[in-house]
Design a protein around this motif. Structure first.
Motif, PDB file in Angstrom:
ATOM      1  N   GLN A   1     158.887  53.350  41.642  1.00  8.85           N
ATOM      2  CA  GLN A   1     159.283  52.698  40.396  1.00  8.85           C
ATOM      3  C   GLN A   1     159.325  53.757  39.297  1.00  8.85           C
ATOM      4  O   GLN A   1     158.856  54.876  39.485  1.00  8.85           O
ATOM      5  CB  GLN A   1     158.315  51.587  40.003  1.00  8.85           C
ATOM      6  N   LEU A   2     159.918  53.381  38.190  1.00 12.19           N
ATOM      7  CA  LEU A   2     159.935  54.293  37.052  1.00 12.19           C
ATOM      8  C   LEU A   2     158.592  54.243  36.358  1.00 12.19           C
ATOM      9  O   LEU A   2     157.922  53.209  36.340  1.00 12.19           O
ATOM     10  CB  LEU A   2     161.028  53.881  36.071  1.00 12.19           C
ATOM     11  N   ASN A   3     158.228  55.367  35.758  1.00 12.55           N
ATOM     12  CA  ASN A   3     157.003  55.357  34.986  1.00 12.55           C
ATOM     13  C   ASN A   3     157.120  56.284  33.790  1.00 12.55           C
ATOM     14  O   ASN A   3     158.145  56.947  33.609  1.00 12.55           O
ATOM     15  CB  ASN A   3     155.803  55.694  35.863  1.00 12.55           C
ATOM     16  N   ILE A   4     156.065  56.331  32.996  1.00 17.97           N
ATOM     17  CA  ILE A   4     156.193  56.991  31.691  1.00 17.97           C
ATOM     18  C   ILE A   4     156.503  58.472  31.809  1.00 17.97           C
ATOM     19  O   ILE A   4     157.174  59.035  30.944  1.00 17.97           O
ATOM     20  CB  ILE A   4     154.953  56.754  30.808  1.00 17.97           C
ATOM     21  N   GLU A   5     156.021  59.136  32.884  1.00 19.77           N
ATOM     22  CA  GLU A   5     156.278  60.572  33.008  1.00 19.77           C
ATOM     23  C   GLU A   5     157.755  60.869  33.264  1.00 19.77           C
ATOM     24  O   GLU A   5     158.210  62.000  33.079  1.00 19.77           O
ATOM     25  CB  GLU A   5     155.418  61.198  34.108  1.00 19.77           C
TER      26      GLU A   5
END
Lengths: 164, 486
Positions: A49-53
């Motif tokens: 999934q996408l994440n903040i980094e």
């Protein structure tokens, strides 16, 4: 093939959940094709999934093309420009949306790449180790690949990051 | 008129959760429950698969903490291939796995604190919902947001270097590991350009702790009293009582600090722990057999670990641990919001551990795997970011898995989360005639302290806004609100 713009293809999803693998499959297939075409300056990445980094990762590119599976009632696949947004449309915040990542990138680095999303329609989401993509999903994947390959050749030729 | 308030699903919690709050005729909270739609079919899916596939297959269980499942499965299979119960691996095998694990703990805790918890602290439980996330931090505290992102990235790079890749890593295999760390990776992690080196990670971890302690000093009521309650605590500890997130023995203490699980071998966990089924929840309720269903529940996770261990074997984290312990005079700490404090100490400890391991020559040479006499059954435990994670497998004569049992951290915390929800609901909703967003968020803050990972939902775009419902005792919806809805 010479390419002046830094481009990233980023697919996400859980490949253990049948059609949820569409985003990652799309990027894997694109990588094979781009390598065969010998097009420079294009990177590929995948994750669950996408994440903040990911905001930091995309900050180094001129153009980012995300790919994800969709449960929405779309026809085959959709291709759209990603507009920045801090809206939290997803129920989980262990993962974030493409709009959120692009917005966070902009707010942290005062710049953001042109970003697009390939949204691939999926049908089967079961945890099944022996089944891969459903038949219809494979058709949608192929349609999206044909579409993006043509677009990519166009933007490389014109040294542009504007697809839509 | 009696009412039922439903918060469905809970934002910033992985998976699908729903909170139901029943109000009586006087708008007093009568009962609160956290319902979790947990995926429980995984054990069935691995049946019939060759055992050596399990460390990769189990990562399909959850995209949030795949490394924890990967390593817990590998530890169980170490037993099956005759490589012992966690301390029988080669030095390289064990230390590479530890580095992977501490990278995972580090990046997971960082996400929770900076992205999920600190917005509530910086902007308040009743703050603007649009700001209560990392975007708000980026706007008003840009330095913190950049630190969060770069710390996450560092942890992810450690995982990639040890597990092989981000999706479906293959690093840990039954009996060991499949690669060494390279000298290039060592140079990158130790001396990489700022901020991506381990010393910067330690510096920022200390900074995050100072931020929390400063906030705590100014907001004691919130941090000390919000959803605070006494409980028992369970975690792995090293045999000498040290904090060890990868391997050890099972220790449990009660609210007075008395040992109720006395450093037992986790291979025998079924002798000590059972799970209760309740009609209103899909998720089971674990308890200690010796105490019984009613009072045998316990907390796991960072707070539990700070309560069970005797010391932390890295110097900077030990110093912070002493401050933490002194705050309650050495007595067990039951303050839910202190979970954040404990988590920050573990971030610092993980950064220190990563530095120690990266400098260890065993990571760069030496045998990768070990094998012995095959066994039919094995249990693997570790301390995942959210708490103790149990993997248990039994194989048949054809090397196929015939039984699997998993108890995930969030399941271990089922009763504590329900208790915290009930307390928060009573504190913020008693006597209120109108349900507001800050009230709802207060309940969520109590849940988020436990960082539950309900896992396993596919995450394709565009589904599930938050849905608030007020329902009277006859089941009629008398008020409904959508959060982030159209």
């Amino acid at each position: 093939m010479k390419n002046n713009k830094k481009i990233l293809f980023y697919g996400y999803g859980n490949p253990g959940r049948q059609d949820d693998a569409l985003g990652i499959s799309f990027v894997d297939e694109m990588e094979r094709w781009v390598r065969a075409q010998n097009i420079e300056n294009i990177d590929f990445d995948t994750n669950y999934q996408l994440n903040i980094e990911d905001a930091e990762e995309i900050s180094g590119y001129d153009l980012v093309i995300f790919a994800d599976a969709s449960m929405e009632p779309i026809k085959g696949f959709e291709f759209s420009k990603v507009e920045r947004s801090d809206a939290q449309v997803e129920f989980t915040m262990h993962a974030v949306s493409v709009s959120f990542v692009v917005d966070l990138c902009y707010k942290m680095y005062n710049k953001a790449p042109d970003a697009y999303l390939v949204h691939l329609k999926g049908y089967e989401w079961e945890l099944d180790f022996d089944k891969g993509l459903s038949e219809q999903a494979v058709e949608n994947l192929q349609g999206a690949l044909d579409f993006i390959k043509e677009k990519l050749l166009g933007i490389v030729k014109n040294s542009s990051t504007i697809i839509l | 008129m009696a009412k039922k308030v439903t918060i469905e699903p809970v934002t910033r919690v992985e998976g699908h959760g729903k909170v139901t709050i029943h109000l009586d005729d006087n708008n007093q909270v009568a009962q609160s429950r956290l319902h979790i739609v947990e995926f429980r079919g995984f054990e069935r899916f691995v049946q019939g698969r060759p055992y050596w596939e399990a460390p990769v297959l189990v990562q399909r269980l959850c995209g949030i903490c795949p490394v924890s499942h990967h390593l817990a499965a590998a530890k169980a299979l170490d037993v099956i291939v005759g490589a012992g119960t966690g301390d029988g691996l080669t030095p390289t095998g064990e230390k590479m796995r530890r580095l992977m694990h501490y990278g995972q703990i580090f990046q997971s805790h960082v996400l929770h604190f900076f992205h999920l918890a600190s917005p509530d602290l910086l902007f308040g439980i009743d703050g603007d919902p649009a700001l209560r996330n990392v975007i708000g931090i980026a706007l008003e505290h840009k330095e913190l947001a950049v630190q969060a992102v770069m710390m996450r990235k560092f942890g992810q790079e450690i995982i990639k270097a040890t597990a092989g890749k981000k999706v479906h890593g293959t690093g840990a295999i039954p009996g060991g590991i499949n690669k060494h760390l390279t000298q290039e990776e060592k140079e990158q992690f130790l001396n990489g350009p700022d901020p991506l080196n381990v010393d910067k990670m330690i510096e920022w971890s200390l900074g995050a702790l100072e931020f929390f302690k400063g906030y705590h000093a100014a907001n004691k009521d919130l941090i000390d009293k919000f959803a605070a309650f006494p409980s028992s605590h369970v975690s792995l500890v090293r045999k000498d009582g040290a904090l060890d997130l990868y391997h050890g023995v099972l220790r449990g203490i009660d609210n007075d600090g008395k040992k109720i699980l006395n450093d037992v071998d986790y291979q025998d966990y079924l002798e000590y722990i059972d799970e209760e089924v309740k009609s209103w929840s899909y998720m089971k309720f674990p308890y200690l057999r010796s105490i019984g269903k009613k009072d045998g529940w316990y907390r796991v996770g960072p707070l539990a670990r700070m309560n069970t261990v005797d010391f932390i074997p890295t110097p900077l984290a030990q110093k912070e641990f002493e401050i933490f312990q002194a705050y309650t005079g050495g007595k067990p700490n039951g303050m839910s919001m202190h979970m954040h404090w404990a988590r920050l100490i573990e971030i610092l400890h993980s950064a220190e551990m990563m530095k120690e391991l990266i400098n260890d020559p065993d990571l760069y040479s030496g045998d990768l795997t070990v094998k012995g006499t095959k066994q039919k059954e094995g249990v693997g435990l570790l301390e995942a970011p959210r708490g103790t994670l149990f993997h248990h497998y039994r194989i048949n004569d054809d090397d196929q898995i015939e039984m699997a049992n998993l108890i995930v951290s969030t399941t271990n915390n089922n009763t504590p989360m329900n208790t915290a929800v009930n307390l928060a609901a009573k504190q913020f909703m008693n006597g209120q005639t109108e349900i507001t967003e800050p009230m709802m968020n207060a309940v969520e803050v109590a849940i988020r302290a436990y960082d539950p990972c309900l896992s396993c939902a596919t995450h394709a775009l565009g589904k599930m806004p938050m849905d608030f419902k007020i329902v009277d005792k006859n089941g009629k919806v008398i008020n409904q609100k959508f959060k982030n809805g159209e």
